[in-house]
Structure formats: C-alpha cells, structure tokens
Design an enzyme around this catalytic site. Structure first.
Site, PDB file in Angstrom:
ATOM      1  N   CYS A  10     -41.525 102.493  39.128  1.00 15.55           N
ATOM      2  CA  CYS A  10     -41.768 101.282  39.889  1.00 15.55           C
ATOM      3  C   CYS A  10     -41.667 101.604  41.391  1.00 15.55           C
ATOM      4  O   CYS A  10     -41.155 102.651  41.762  1.00 15.55           O
ATOM      5  CB  CYS A  10     -40.751 100.211  39.514  1.00 15.55           C
ATOM      6  SG  CYS A  10     -39.051 100.764  39.612  1.00 15.55           S
ATOM      7  N   CYS A  13     -38.447 102.914  42.674  1.00 12.46           N
ATOM      8  CA  CYS A  13     -38.069 104.277  42.314  1.00 12.46           C
ATOM      9  C   CYS A  13     -38.730 105.261  43.263  1.00 12.46           C
ATOM     10  O   CYS A  13     -38.135 106.261  43.657  1.00 12.46           O
ATOM     11  CB  CYS A  13     -38.490 104.576  40.884  1.00 12.46           C
ATOM     12  SG  CYS A  13     -38.015 103.309  39.721  1.00 12.46           S
TER      13      CYS A  13
END
Lengths: 82, 358
Positions: A10, A13
C-alpha cells in the site's frame, strides 16, 4: 545490517521504504533494505499491522510510518549493539 | 498476493520527539483546551456578525442563510474534529491490533462479538492491514465471527463520522449511530459465526503458521501518547479539512436554496423502498465520512427520513467496496456474499426501525 520493510504494497508501505532508505543513506551505514510483500512471510514476524520495520530480525515498529529520525536512532542502536 | 492494495487510510506516523517534558505538555494542553472551549462558545456570535454585519447579507435570504450556515459550520466542525481526534488518538495509543488480538484470543463467541465490536472503535485500523489482521486473528484462535465483528465495527464507527453527526445533528443522532453501528457489528459477526463458514476461508490462509512468534508489542510513555494523539490530529485533520469544507459548502447551498420538503417525496419515511435504495446506492460508493455527512445533513433537513439517511451513511462508510475487495483475498466468494448480505440486512433493519420509530 539487514533491514526489512513489511507491507502488502500500500502507499504507506512504500513511503516507509523510502524513509528507511533515506535514513540508511544519511546514517552512512552498510545495510540491505528489503521490501517484504508476501503475507506468509510477513506473518512469520508476528506482525499483524503493516507497515512494519524489521532490523536484523527484530521488529522495530508496526502499523505506522516511522519518522526518519526514529529510523536513524534504531540504526544507531543496532550498530552499537553489534 | 503482491497486487497493489489501494486504500484510503488516515494513519498516524509517530516520532520520538520527547524534548519537551510531560509537565510542559500538560500545561500547553490545558491552556489549549480552555482557549478551545472559549472560542467554541463564541463561534455563533462571531460568525453571525461576519455574515450579517461584515458582509452585510440579509437574514432570511437564500444567500444570507447559505453563508451563515457555511461560516458557522466550517469552524465548528473543524474544532470538534481536532478535539475528538486528539481524544481518540490518546485512547488508541493504548490499543494496537496486536494487543486486541491477544484480548480476543480464546474468548467465547457471544462475549467475543461484543468485545470485538467495541475494540473495533478503540484500535487503530487501516483497510490496508485488513489481511494480516484477519490472518493474525484467525490463526490465534479468534473465531471467524468475532474477527468479522471487529472488521465491521472498525471502519463503520469512526471518530470523524461521530464528530460530524454530533456537530451537525446533535448528540442523540451521534449516539444512535454509535449504538446501532455496534449492534450491527456484534449481531452480524455472531450470525456469520453461527453459520459455521470456517471452510469458506481461503485455503492458503489456513495453511499459514507463524510458528508461535510472539507478537510485537510497543510500550509508550504518557509523553509519547500525547505526541501520538497530536500527530493524529495533524495527519487526519490535515487530510480531511478539504472534504469538510467542500461538503459543508454543498450542504450550505442545499440549505439555502433547495425548498424544505423537497426530499420528503422520495426519501421520506412514507417511501418504504427508500431504505433499500439508499443501501444499494451506498455500498459501491466510497467516500470518507467527512465528505458524506454534510450532504447527509442537507438531505435530512429537506425532509429525508432519519432512518434512510443513517442507512445510506452506514452503507457508504461501513460496507465499502475497497474493503470487500481486500477481504475477498482471504474469504471465498460465498463467505464474502454472506458477509455483505448479513451486514446489509442489518443496515436495512436499522433504517426501517428508525423510520418507523422516529
């Protein structure tokens, strides 16, 4: 030093990975930064909230984007310990 | 499982800025709270003065009403948002998904469902983490239904939704939303647990074993909890303020220009089909609470029934498409359909109930 960024990919991250890489560069240490996206592998660290940062097998944070100074502090501590 | 996950998260970063000591922080906090309280109570007077005296708009006109609404509601909602996000941030610094898992592991079903729904509010949660969280819970022996109670409550009852409901409709509607949302999460999870659908969890999930690795736990000092809460304010309010303003602007326009009773014909309580329609429209829609509520307010004011509007809101933020797509990775199609079906039924019942009662 081996640093792993755990997260399924995502945006948060990716941001974490970027911060970690920058912190490593600024600290001037030899470190391999690796992104772990495989859920099975993430689970082996006992982490259930991502993104997480692991240094030399030790979980440093989970479920949040760390700040750069924070990452640098971890690096410093790990270096002193080794 | 390497596909990109797209999700909108209001997540808090954290620093280790402990340069200022706890006592100083508490003093600053107290002063800020007093200033907040004072400003909040003067707001109506000040914004009224701006609208009618400074801008010279007339009371009772379309533009005057819309402007007064906008100028008063924007600062009011933003101030409430800051206060509540800070409070919730403090609360959440005590709960991590890892701790929540430990609390829920080994709990029996009904008790577990109630606890899980409650913890869904207190635990910081992001749709992105839904998969590791789901696996972590199930693997630790948290029953499927209890895990789902958590996953229903976490997005549906969020602090932004509650603040906006409180700010725009008063505490009764906010409390109603909170309690019915919790109830839906508890009962839906319990029902799915009763159906015994464990074998409809994807096979790869059931093969995962984390070899009993102890979960990562973090200890926090009070000073860092305050930092955490403040960071939450900066992150969340920094992200949603634009939606709040845009939403209230739309609300203000409707407030000033759309005739009262306009919505009553097709969203009023006489139209029974309005509740299912609201849910069907709401599920594929994905908006954060901040963007949806001011519109909801305007609908209500013009005669839409409260039950219909609550159902619409729950469907939009509680049963969102991105979350179901993410959950589809760990749940087989049948279980996903049951999940959507049970939660949607719960939302429908809430809608009908309030239309009938209020």
């Amino acid at each position: 030093m081996e640093i792993k960024v755990l997260g399924p990919g995502c945006p948060r991250c990716q941001q974490t990975e970027k911060i970690v890489k920058e912190a490593v560069a600024e600290a001037g240490v030899e470190a391999k930064v690796e992104k772990i996206t495989d859920i099975m592998e993430i689970m082996t660290f006992g982490v259930i909230s991502t993104p997480a940062v692991v240094m030399d097998g030790q979980v440093k944070s989970a479920g949040k984007i760390p700040k750069k100074e924070e990452v640098r502090n971890w690096i410093k501590k790990e270096k002193a310990a080794s | 499982m390497n596909n990109k996950v797209s999700c909108e998260c209001m997540e808090t970063t954290i620093g280790d800025s402990n340069q200022i000591n706890l006592r100083k922080k508490l003093v600053i906090l107290t002063i800020t709270l007093i200033a907040w309280w004072f400003t909040y109570h003067q707001l109506s007077k000040v914004t009224g003065w701006f609208t009618y005296d400074f801008f010279g708009l007339e009371r009772g006109t379309h533009l005057g009403e819309a402007m007064a609404f906008f100028l008063y509601d924007v600062p009011k909602v933003l101030m409430l948002l800051v206060l509540v996000v800070f409070g919730v941030g403090l609360l959440r610094s005590f709960f991590t998904p890892e701790k929540t898992r430990d609390i829920l592991a080994g709990k029996k079903e009904s008790v577990g469902n109630v606890l899980a729904a409650g913890l869904g509010i207190a635990t910081p949660f992001c749709t992105c983490s839904a998969i590791p969280l789901f696996i972590g819970f199930v693997e630790a022996g948290v029953p499927l239904g209890v895990t789902l109670s958590f996953l229903i409550a976490a997005p549906m009852i969020n602090e932004i939704a509650l603040v906006l409901l409180f700010g725009l409709f008063g505490w009764k509607v906010a409390a109603l939303y909170l309690s019915t949302g919790l109830l839906i999460a508890m009962v839906s999870g319990w029902v799915i647990g009763r159906l015994g659908m464990e074998r409809h969890i994807e096979d790869w999930v059931r093969e995962i074993r984390s070899n009993g690795t102890p979960l990562f736990m973090e200890t926090m000092t009070w000073s860092s909890r305050i930092d955490y809460a403040w960071q939450a304010v900066k992150d969340i309010v920094g992200k949603v303020w634009i939606y709040v303003i845009a939403g209230i602007a739309v609300g203000a326009a409707i407030h000033g220009y759309v005739p009262v009773g306009f919505m009553a014909s097709f969203m009023g309580r006489e139209a029974w089909w309005s509740v299912p329609l609201a849910v069907i429209l709401g599920v594929p829609m994905y908006s954060n609470a901040a963007g949806i509520i001011p519109i909801v307010q305007a609908l209500l004011e013009k005669g839409a029934a409260l039950g219909t509007v609550l159902a619409f809101m729950m469907a939009v933020i509680g049963l969102s498409l991105p979350e179901t797509i993410i959950l589809r990775k760990v749940l087989k199609p049948r279980l996903i359909l049951v999940f959507i079906g049970v939660v949607a039924t719960g939302i429908l019942l809430v809608g009908f109930l309030f239309n009938a009662l209020l």
